[in-house]
Design a protein around this motif. Sequence first.
Motif, mmCIF file in Angstrom:
data_model
loop_
_atom_site.group_PDB
_atom_site.id
_atom_site.type_symbol
_atom_site.label_atom_id
_atom_site.label_comp_id
_atom_site.label_asym_id
_atom_site.label_seq_id
_atom_site.Cartn_x
_atom_site.Cartn_y
_atom_site.Cartn_z
ATOM 1 N N THR A 1 4.535 12.631 -14.290
ATOM 2 C CA THR A 1 4.100 11.866 -15.227
ATOM 3 C C THR A 1 4.426 10.323 -14.840
ATOM 4 O O THR A 1 3.678 9.409 -14.810
ATOM 5 N N ASN A 2 5.971 10.198 -14.813
ATOM 6 C CA ASN A 2 6.373 8.818 -14.523
ATOM 7 C C ASN A 2 6.080 8.458 -13.021
ATOM 8 O O ASN A 2 6.009 7.115 -12.658
ATOM 9 N N ALA A 3 5.950 9.437 -11.909
ATOM 10 C CA ALA A 3 5.765 9.200 -10.562
ATOM 11 C C ALA A 3 4.050 8.454 -10.652
ATOM 12 O O ALA A 3 4.225 7.359 -10.212
ATOM 13 N N LEU A 4 3.389 8.933 -11.321
ATOM 14 C CA LEU A 4 2.065 8.305 -11.313
ATOM 15 C C LEU A 4 1.849 6.904 -12.145
ATOM 16 O O LEU A 4 1.297 5.969 -11.662
ATOM 17 N N ILE A 5 2.637 7.080 -13.193
ATOM 18 C CA ILE A 5 2.594 5.510 -13.798
ATOM 19 C C ILE A 5 3.111 4.527 -13.090
ATOM 20 O O ILE A 5 2.428 3.533 -13.232
ATOM 21 N N ASN A 6 4.306 4.684 -12.562
ATOM 22 C CA ASN A 6 5.034 3.759 -11.497
ATOM 23 C C ASN A 6 4.132 3.274 -10.419
ATOM 24 O O ASN A 6 4.006 2.174 -10.188
ATOM 25 N N THR A 7 3.557 4.207 -9.781
ATOM 26 C CA THR A 7 2.760 4.017 -8.542
ATOM 27 C C THR A 7 1.433 3.419 -9.146
ATOM 28 O O THR A 7 0.937 2.311 -8.237
ATOM 29 N N GLU A 8 1.024 3.786 -10.088
ATOM 30 C CA GLU A 8 -0.293 2.815 -10.566
ATOM 31 C C GLU A 8 0.070 1.396 -11.004
ATOM 32 O O GLU A 8 -0.638 0.615 -10.700
ATOM 33 N N ASN A 9 1.016 1.236 -11.721
ATOM 34 C CA ASN A 9 1.593 -0.156 -11.997
ATOM 35 C C ASN A 9 1.638 -0.960 -10.610
ATOM 36 O O ASN A 9 1.532 -2.208 -10.680
ATOM 37 N N ALA A 10 2.514 -0.134 -9.722
ATOM 38 C CA ALA A 10 2.442 -1.095 -8.334
ATOM 39 C C ALA A 10 1.082 -1.541 -7.799
ATOM 40 O O ALA A 10 0.884 -2.421 -7.463
ATOM 41 N N LEU A 11 0.195 -0.439 -7.965
ATOM 42 C CA LEU A 11 -1.154 -0.814 -7.476
ATOM 43 C C LEU A 11 -1.874 -1.951 -8.216
ATOM 44 O O LEU A 11 -2.391 -2.565 -7.431
ATOM 45 N N ARG A 12 -1.597 -1.870 -9.392
ATOM 46 C CA ARG A 12 -2.367 -3.028 -10.101
ATOM 47 C C ARG A 12 -1.750 -4.390 -9.644
ATOM 48 O O ARG A 12 -2.361 -5.548 -9.681
ATOM 49 N N LEU A 13 -0.321 -4.394 -9.687
ATOM 50 C CA LEU A 13 0.395 -5.561 -9.232
ATOM 51 C C LEU A 13 -0.178 -6.003 -7.890
ATOM 52 O O LEU A 13 -0.462 -7.028 -7.416
ATOM 53 N N LEU A 14 -0.121 -5.044 -6.882
ATOM 54 C CA LEU A 14 -0.783 -5.297 -5.447
ATOM 55 C C LEU A 14 -2.272 -5.958 -5.545
ATOM 56 O O LEU A 14 -2.608 -6.981 -4.890
ATOM 57 N N GLU A 15 -3.006 -5.271 -6.403
ATOM 58 C CA GLU A 15 -4.265 -5.659 -6.659
ATOM 59 C C GLU A 15 -4.491 -7.042 -6.917
ATOM 60 O O GLU A 15 -5.258 -7.917 -6.373
ATOM 61 N N SER A 16 -3.692 -7.337 -8.085
ATOM 62 C CA SER A 16 -3.592 -8.880 -8.352
ATOM 63 C C SER A 16 -3.155 -9.862 -7.545
ATOM 64 O O SER A 16 -3.641 -11.086 -7.359
ATOM 65 N N THR A 17 -2.144 -9.392 -6.610
ATOM 66 C CA THR A 17 -1.796 -10.499 -5.499
ATOM 67 C C THR A 17 -2.781 -10.594 -4.123
ATOM 68 O O THR A 17 -2.642 -11.621 -3.331
ATOM 69 N N GLY A 18 -3.966 -9.597 -4.047
ATOM 70 C CA GLY A 18 -4.735 -9.485 -2.929
ATOM 71 C C GLY A 18 -3.832 -8.928 -1.543
ATOM 72 O O GLY A 18 -4.538 -9.025 -0.551
ATOM 73 N N ALA A 19 -3.085 -8.112 -1.893
ATOM 74 C CA ALA A 19 -2.254 -7.734 -0.785
ATOM 75 C C ALA A 19 -2.998 -6.385 -0.323
ATOM 76 O O ALA A 19 -2.440 -5.249 -0.764
ATOM 77 N N LEU A 20 -4.204 -6.455 0.338
ATOM 78 C CA LEU A 20 -5.188 -5.368 0.468
ATOM 79 C C LEU A 20 -4.525 -4.309 1.422
ATOM 80 O O LEU A 20 -4.880 -3.018 1.298
ATOM 81 N N ASP A 21 -3.783 -4.547 2.536
ATOM 82 C CA ASP A 21 -3.099 -3.576 3.300
ATOM 83 C C ASP A 21 -2.283 -2.616 2.422
ATOM 84 O O ASP A 21 -2.265 -1.380 2.551
ATOM 85 N N PHE A 22 -1.663 -3.273 1.472
ATOM 86 C CA PHE A 22 -0.804 -2.371 0.668
ATOM 87 C C PHE A 22 -1.366 -1.585 -0.530
ATOM 88 O O PHE A 22 -0.873 -0.618 -0.932
ATOM 89 N N VAL A 23 -2.611 -2.428 -0.909
ATOM 90 C CA VAL A 23 -3.352 -1.501 -1.904
ATOM 91 C C VAL A 23 -3.918 -0.532 -1.343
ATOM 92 O O VAL A 23 -3.836 0.630 -2.076
ATOM 93 N N ALA A 24 -4.312 -0.381 -0.194
ATOM 94 C CA ALA A 24 -4.741 1.001 0.404
ATOM 95 C C ALA A 24 -3.755 2.047 0.471
ATOM 96 O O ALA A 24 -4.113 3.075 0.154
ATOM 97 N N VAL A 25 -2.581 1.588 0.932
ATOM 98 C CA VAL A 25 -1.388 2.731 1.058
ATOM 99 C C VAL A 25 -1.095 3.130 -0.529
ATOM 100 O O VAL A 25 -1.067 4.487 -0.503
ATOM 101 N N THR A 26 -0.971 2.139 -1.300
ATOM 102 C CA THR A 26 -0.505 2.798 -2.572
ATOM 103 C C THR A 26 -1.713 3.296 -3.324
ATOM 104 O O THR A 26 -1.416 4.444 -4.141
ATOM 105 N N THR A 27 -3.065 3.151 -2.973
ATOM 106 C CA THR A 27 -4.060 3.794 -3.445
ATOM 107 C C THR A 27 -3.894 5.464 -2.940
ATOM 108 O O THR A 27 -4.381 6.246 -3.850
ATOM 109 N N PHE A 28 -3.599 5.458 -1.860
ATOM 110 C CA PHE A 28 -3.400 6.842 -1.377
ATOM 111 C C PHE A 28 -2.439 7.609 -2.057
ATOM 112 O O PHE A 28 -2.614 8.827 -2.152
#
Length: 131
Positions: free
Chosen positions: A76-103
């Motif tokens: 549960t906490n693994a998913l919460i933290n990873t999703e929070n990272a994904l939202r942050l990366l999406e907001s910065t436009g770092a698409l390469d890191f968004v792809a990895v984090t989405t995976f």
Amino acid sequence: EIEQAQELSHAINDKAGEGLALVLLGTFYSFTGKPLLAIDLCKEALEIFRSIGDRHGEAFALNGLGQAYQKKSDLTNALINTENALRLLESTGALDFVAVTTFKVAQLVNIFKYVPLAFVCMVIKFAFAGG
């Protein structure tokens, strides 16, 4: 050597360098069977990155936390933290890191058995292929 880099960064007040070293140490401890220590280190790094306004660093620390929680079997906490990272990366436009984090999110979701991983990967591939 990473510990020395963290100590040196702290000594010269290089907050970004110190945060980076803490996440790298956390990653090391995650993979060597010490996820609780990894969580503490990544939380410390997260505080540092937030204090200096480094959103990429913050996402890096959140990813480290997600990994440590996964190693601790706290999905549960693994998913919460990873999703929070994904939202942050999406907001910065770092698409390469968004792809990895989405995976990573897809892998965790698959562990929870919400959605087949193959389907999530197909959606990611479609999204990054231009729609």
